[in-house]
Design a protein around this motif. Structure first.
Motif, PDB file in Angstrom:
ATOM      1  N   THR B 241     -19.892 -37.903   6.846  1.00 29.24           N
ATOM      2  CA  THR B 241     -20.007 -38.254   8.269  1.00 29.24           C
ATOM      3  C   THR B 241     -21.209 -37.553   8.896  1.00 29.24           C
ATOM      4  O   THR B 241     -21.995 -38.173   9.635  1.00 29.24           O
ATOM      5  CB  THR B 241     -18.716 -37.844   9.014  1.00 29.24           C
ATOM      6  OG1 THR B 241     -17.616 -38.493   8.388  1.00 29.24           O
ATOM      7  CG2 THR B 241     -18.781 -38.238  10.476  1.00 29.24           C
ATOM      8  N   ASP B 242     -21.370 -36.282   8.599  1.00 29.91           N
ATOM      9  CA  ASP B 242     -22.519 -35.538   9.133  1.00 29.91           C
ATOM     10  C   ASP B 242     -23.834 -36.046   8.522  1.00 29.91           C
ATOM     11  O   ASP B 242     -24.858 -36.144   9.209  1.00 29.91           O
ATOM     12  CB  ASP B 242     -22.361 -34.039   8.856  1.00 29.91           C
ATOM     13  CG  ASP B 242     -21.344 -33.389   9.784  1.00 29.91           C
ATOM     14  OD1 ASP B 242     -20.874 -34.073  10.719  1.00 29.91           O
ATOM     15  OD2 ASP B 242     -21.030 -32.202   9.578  1.00 29.91           O
ATOM     16  N   LYS B 243     -23.797 -36.356   7.238  1.00 33.62           N
ATOM     17  CA  LYS B 243     -25.012 -36.873   6.591  1.00 33.62           C
ATOM     18  C   LYS B 243     -25.466 -38.178   7.254  1.00 33.62           C
ATOM     19  O   LYS B 243     -26.662 -38.398   7.468  1.00 33.62           O
ATOM     20  CB  LYS B 243     -24.759 -37.113   5.100  1.00 33.62           C
ATOM     21  CG  LYS B 243     -24.580 -35.826   4.287  1.00 33.62           C
ATOM     22  CD  LYS B 243     -24.132 -36.131   2.860  1.00 33.62           C
ATOM     23  CE  LYS B 243     -23.813 -34.850   2.100  1.00 33.62           C
ATOM     24  NZ  LYS B 243     -23.229 -35.107   0.762  1.00 33.62           N
ATOM     25  N   GLU B 244     -24.511 -39.031   7.586  1.00 34.62           N
ATOM     26  CA  GLU B 244     -24.858 -40.316   8.215  1.00 34.62           C
ATOM     27  C   GLU B 244     -25.472 -40.108   9.599  1.00 34.62           C
ATOM     28  O   GLU B 244     -26.369 -40.851  10.005  1.00 34.62           O
ATOM     29  CB  GLU B 244     -23.618 -41.209   8.288  1.00 34.62           C
ATOM     30  CG  GLU B 244     -23.267 -41.783   6.925  1.00 34.62           C
ATOM     31  CD  GLU B 244     -21.962 -42.559   6.920  1.00 34.62           C
ATOM     32  OE1 GLU B 244     -21.162 -42.386   7.864  1.00 34.62           O
ATOM     33  OE2 GLU B 244     -21.740 -43.322   5.973  1.00 34.62           O
ATOM     34  N   LYS B 245     -24.994 -39.107  10.318  1.00 35.85           N
ATOM     35  CA  LYS B 245     -25.596 -38.801  11.626  1.00 35.85           C
ATOM     36  C   LYS B 245     -27.055 -38.380  11.455  1.00 35.85           C
ATOM     37  O   LYS B 245     -27.936 -38.849  12.171  1.00 35.85           O
ATOM     38  CB  LYS B 245     -24.810 -37.689  12.324  1.00 35.85           C
ATOM     39  CG  LYS B 245     -23.469 -38.130  12.864  1.00 35.85           C
ATOM     40  CD  LYS B 245     -22.775 -36.985  13.584  1.00 35.85           C
ATOM     41  CE  LYS B 245     -21.459 -37.465  14.190  1.00 35.85           C
ATOM     42  NZ  LYS B 245     -20.753 -36.377  14.898  1.00 35.85           N
TER      43      LYS B 245
END
Lengths: 249, 257
Positions: B241-245
């Motif tokens: 999720t953080d990587k996608e942000k």
């Protein structure tokens, strides 16, 4: 999936550690596991930054019984009693299962010109010992050319060439077939494919520079390179396995 | 499939929106920059799975900005959905920014890099009219913000022009403390991930300090590769999720793409 052998890893306590940087052997092993790195050729921080003999001894202690690390000693040409002579070095390497050496001529303050390297490099050539050093440690391209051309039987793995070095590096690779490039920080756009196209995949050796360098970056650089699976296998582990299998200590 | 698996397979990212906020087109007299034209950029984007890049022209930063900006706008016009263009400004010249931005989407924002234009500071008088313009129209501005002094100057600019949106290139890894301070003081600042060489753990340290919403994928392509920076994100300890942000969602919101 590719399995990697990292040809540039440092163990031990170094002088400077940045916040969040891997420090311990278990930190390094966690990164190796995360990045599919099966083994790493390791030298000791003490042998670079502190005391060469003590550091090489520490390496033996810290890698005892550990199959994930392939031992590498830091070395320098015999300097009138300061460091062991070339024949003794070769004997000690054989005794302790050390299969390659790393040089830091700039940090350790000696010349790579033939008048200084002399018999030391002749013995490394006879024993087929791969010699590792970074681009910056050579001091200049002319120094590097002098070293590479004076000892054509020695395989030199030169790492940490930046993305700005092509105009100097490529003529060296063309002239000196014994120059193998460490891939770790070679982040030229499409650079891995360029080297394969111009010089062949046999001329590249995967490395990371752990723990100061980045394994995650180094692995992605090879995995995403626009080259064949066979070329990736050579770079990831095949080339270094071939060099180490050829060592005759 | 976990995002990290894409790396090991050497596959382009799919079903993940990826925006590179910091790339370059055009060559360099200083070193070899292979594949620096628009076609090669899009080829590389497809190879790793980047949806959109935001580009400035390297030679235009060093000398002929007019030629460079036209080259960059041409790249955008050839690939309007893939390449967005920054207009390079130069404090030694007077620019008619209306000619670039009024009634036109040829340019996304401004690229500011006075470091290569006589090592002038980011907050120099010659750049103020362009910051005022960006503030008036809410434009994004990409700074070359490598050194601590550049980040401090960039922070002062971001405070003074709150309606403009500023991306600090490089700084999260090269001037960490100053970059953290900038994010705490200014809501209109985003940090990018552009760096040729740093250690594993540096990205997690940055995200922990400023929050994942303040970091965006940037690479410096074609000055160098993009895949190693993609690897630092995809193989980091951050959640998917953080990587996608970081990879695209933050930039999409910040740049209003």
């Amino acid at each position: 999936m590719l399995n990697f052998i990292d040809a540039r890893c440092q163990l031990g306590r170094r002088g400077i550690v940045r916040e969040g940087e891997p420090v311990t052997k278990s930190d390094i092993l966690e990164l190796m596991d995360r990045c599919s790195i099966e083994k790493a050729i390791a030298y000791h921080a003490m042998a670079k930054e502190g005391d060469m003999k003590a550091g090489n001894d520490l390496l033996l202690q810290e890698t005892e019984g550990d199959e994930r690390f392939i031992r590498q000693w830091c070395a320098m040409p015999s300097t009138f009693g300061e460091f062991m002579g070339a024949e003794e070095l070769a004997e000690q390497m054989k005794k302790h299962h050390v299969s390659s050496i790393r040089l830091f001529p700039k940090t350790h303050g000696y010349s790579v010109k033939p008048y200084a390297m002399g018999k030391f490099m002749d013995v490394m050539a006879q024993c087929h010992v791969p010699v590792f050093l970074t681009y910056a440690e050579c001091g200049s391209e002319d120094n590097l050319y002098s070293l590479l051309s004076s000892y054509p039987e020695v395989n030199f793995i030169i790492s940490d060439a930046s993305y700005r070095e092509n105009r100097k590096l490529f003529p060296l690779m063309e002239q000196c077939k014994n120059l193998l490039l460490g891939t770790g920080n070679f982040v030229v756009h499409g650079g891995v494919k360029l080297i394969c196209d111009y010089f062949g995949a046999e001329r590249m050796i995967f490395d990371t520079g752990l723990p100061m360098g980045s394994a995650t970056a180094a692995v992605a650089l090879i995995c995403y390179a626009e080259i064949s699976e066979e070329e990736k296998q050579l770079i990831a582990h095949g080339n270094i396995e071939r060099l180490l299998a050829d060592v005759k200590l | 499939m976990d995002l990290k698996e894409y790396v090991f397979l050497g596959k382009e990212l799919k079903d993940t929106y990826v925006v590179d906020v910091h790339i370059h087109v055009g060559g360099s007299t200083r070193y070899q920059k292979p594949g620096n034209d628009a076609d090669s950029v899009v080829y590389t984007m497809d190879r790793v799975g980047v949806d959109v890049v935001c580009a400035s022209c390297s030679p235009g930063a060093y000398c002929d900005w007019k030629w460079g900006n036209e080259m960059c706008a041409d790249a955008h016009e050839k690939y309007p959905d893939r390449i967005k263009a920054y207009a390079v400004v130069n404090p030694h010249y007077t620019f008619d920014l209306d000619a670039y931005f009024a009634n036109s989407d040829r340019f996304l924002g401004l690229k500011v890099i006075p470091f290569v234009q006589g090592t002038l500071p980011i907050d120099c008088p010659g750049l103020q009219p362009y910051y005022e313009y960006a503030d008036k129209y809410g434009l994004p501005v990409l700074f070359h913000a490598w050194m601590a002094s550049e980040v401090k100057d960039a922070t002062a600019v971001a405070k003074r022009y709150p309606n403009a949106r500023f991306i600090f290139g490089h700084s999260g890894f090269t001037a960490f403390e100053e970059s953290v301070a900038a994010c705490k003081q200014c809501d209109n600042v985003l940090l990018d991930t552009t760096i040729s060489d740093t250690y594993d753990g540096a990205l997690e340290r940055l995200v922990n300090a400023v929050g994942v919403d303040r970091v965006a994928f940037g690479t410096d392509l074609t000055a160098f590769e993009c895949s190693h920076i993609l690897g630092r994100i995809l193989l980091s300890r951050l959640s998917d999720t953080d990587k996608e942000k970081i990879l695209g969602l933050n930039a999409k919101q910040f740049l209003k793409l």
